[in-house]
Design a protein around this motif. Structure first.
Motif, PDB file in Angstrom:
ATOM      1  N   VAL A 185       0.731  -0.788   0.072  1.00 45.70           N
ATOM      2  CA  VAL A 185       0.378  -0.598   0.389  1.00 45.70           C
ATOM      3  C   VAL A 185       0.773   1.449   0.130  1.00 45.70           C
ATOM      4  N   LEU A 186       1.754   1.402   0.765  1.00 45.99           N
ATOM      5  CA  LEU A 186       3.000   2.710   1.051  1.00 45.99           C
ATOM      6  C   LEU A 186       4.090   2.585  -0.436  1.00 45.99           C
ATOM      7  N   TYR A 200       2.745   6.902  -6.499  1.00 47.09           N
ATOM      8  CA  TYR A 200       1.063   7.625  -6.776  1.00 47.09           C
ATOM      9  C   TYR A 200       2.070   9.028  -6.906  1.00 47.09           C
ATOM     10  N   ALA A 201       1.975   9.322  -5.856  1.00 44.93           N
ATOM     11  CA  ALA A 201       2.809  10.700  -5.075  1.00 44.93           C
ATOM     12  C   ALA A 201       4.130  11.611  -6.314  1.00 44.93           C
ATOM     13  N   ARG A 202       5.062  10.248  -6.311  1.00 42.10           N
ATOM     14  CA  ARG A 202       5.783  10.449  -7.126  1.00 42.10           C
ATOM     15  C   ARG A 202       4.850  10.834  -8.680  1.00 42.10           C
ATOM     16  N   ARG A 203       3.982  10.203  -9.173  1.00 44.52           N
ATOM     17  CA  ARG A 203       3.644  10.414 -10.985  1.00 44.52           C
ATOM     18  C   ARG A 203       3.007  11.914 -10.814  1.00 44.52           C
ATOM     19  N   TYR A 204       2.343  11.711  -9.582  1.00 40.44           N
ATOM     20  CA  TYR A 204       1.473  13.340 -10.244  1.00 40.44           C
ATOM     21  C   TYR A 204       2.139  14.527  -9.004  1.00 40.44           C
ATOM     22  N   ALA A 205       3.104  14.670  -8.598  1.00 43.37           N
ATOM     23  CA  ALA A 205       3.632  15.398  -7.643  1.00 43.37           C
ATOM     24  C   ALA A 205       3.889  17.436  -8.169  1.00 43.37           C
ATOM     25  N   ALA A 211      -7.926   6.150  -3.822  1.00 43.72           N
ATOM     26  CA  ALA A 211      -8.509   5.217  -5.434  1.00 43.72           C
ATOM     27  C   ALA A 211      -7.847   4.311  -6.146  1.00 43.72           C
ATOM     28  N   ALA A 212      -6.717   4.566  -6.769  1.00 44.73           N
ATOM     29  CA  ALA A 212      -6.001   4.022  -7.751  1.00 44.73           C
ATOM     30  C   ALA A 212      -4.957   2.500  -6.915  1.00 44.73           C
ATOM     31  N   CYS A 213      -4.866   2.979  -5.736  1.00 45.29           N
ATOM     32  CA  CYS A 213      -4.454   2.142  -4.756  1.00 45.29           C
ATOM     33  C   CYS A 213      -4.705   0.762  -4.140  1.00 45.29           C
ATOM     34  N   HIS A 214      -6.545   1.554  -4.252  1.00 45.79           N
ATOM     35  CA  HIS A 214      -7.876   0.309  -4.294  1.00 45.79           C
ATOM     36  C   HIS A 214      -7.208  -1.416  -3.647  1.00 45.79           C
ATOM     37  N   ARG A 256      -2.166   8.590   4.235  1.00 43.97           N
ATOM     38  CA  ARG A 256      -2.797   9.749   3.664  1.00 43.97           C
ATOM     39  C   ARG A 256      -1.665  10.476   4.157  1.00 43.97           C
ATOM     40  N   ASN A 257      -1.384  11.000   5.613  1.00 48.76           N
ATOM     41  CA  ASN A 257       0.063  11.363   5.511  1.00 48.76           C
ATOM     42  C   ASN A 257       1.759  11.100   5.230  1.00 48.76           C
ATOM     43  N   ALA A 258       1.848  10.271   4.961  1.00 47.35           N
ATOM     44  CA  ALA A 258       2.860   9.249   4.247  1.00 47.35           C
ATOM     45  C   ALA A 258       2.733  10.355   2.627  1.00 47.35           C
ATOM     46  N   THR A 259       1.552  10.309   2.187  1.00 51.65           N
ATOM     47  CA  THR A 259       1.054  10.681   0.905  1.00 51.65           C
ATOM     48  C   THR A 259       1.711  11.963   0.510  1.00 51.65           C
ATOM     49  N   ILE A 260       0.833  12.709   1.668  1.00 54.20           N
ATOM     50  CA  ILE A 260       1.242  13.925   1.218  1.00 54.20           C
ATOM     51  C   ILE A 260       2.169  14.421   1.524  1.00 54.20           C
ATOM     52  N   ASP A 261       3.506  13.833   2.371  1.00 54.51           N
ATOM     53  CA  ASP A 261       5.159  14.114   3.319  1.00 54.51           C
ATOM     54  C   ASP A 261       5.508  13.755   1.214  1.00 54.51           C
TER      55      ASP A 261
END
Length: 122
Positions: A35-36, A42-47, A63-66, A109-114
């Motif tokens: 999951v992480l 996803y974060a790298r792709r869209y940041a 949603a993408a990592c469902h 969620r917090n890890a993704t925002i970070d």
């Protein structure tokens, strides 16, 4: 870059489709890592490619990592039964399952925002 409305950004991120990962993990640690990793990809792709708030990208990542999240959630009942409160019969297994999932979702969620913030700072 053209400024988009937040709902349009989230819709565009969701339309990108899921990030495909490895087969379903066998352990809770493997599932959490999957999951992480998915959220980090996803974060790298869209940041740096979209003008969206980090929290909006995190919402899109869920949603993408469902699939990896569903695999993690499938292992939660076994985790809940290992909880000390449940093992001695004072805790509710279903409440414990919800607690585990809610805590993990918040951490992800917090890890993704970070990850979004770190990728934008590069």
């Amino acid at each position: 870059m053209k400024r988009l409305l937040p709902c349009a950004i989230v819709a565009a991120l969701l339309a990108a489709g899921p990030v495909r990962g490895a087969p379903a993990p066998a352990t809770e640690g493997d599932a959490a890592t999957a999951v992480l990793d998915c959220h980090a990809q996803y974060a790298r792709r869209y940041a740096t490619h979209v003008d969206a708030a980090p929290s909006e990208i995190a919402a899109g990542a869920f949603a993408a990592c469902h699939e990896p999240m569903a695999a993690y959630e499938a292992l939660v009942p076994a985790l809940a039964k290992k909880d000390a409160r449940v093992a001695i019969g004072v805790g509710d297994v279903h409440a414990t399952e919800r607690e585990i999932i809610e805590r993990f979702r918040e951490d992800v969620r917090n890890a993704t925002i970070d990850a979004v913030i770190r990728n934008r700072a590069k």
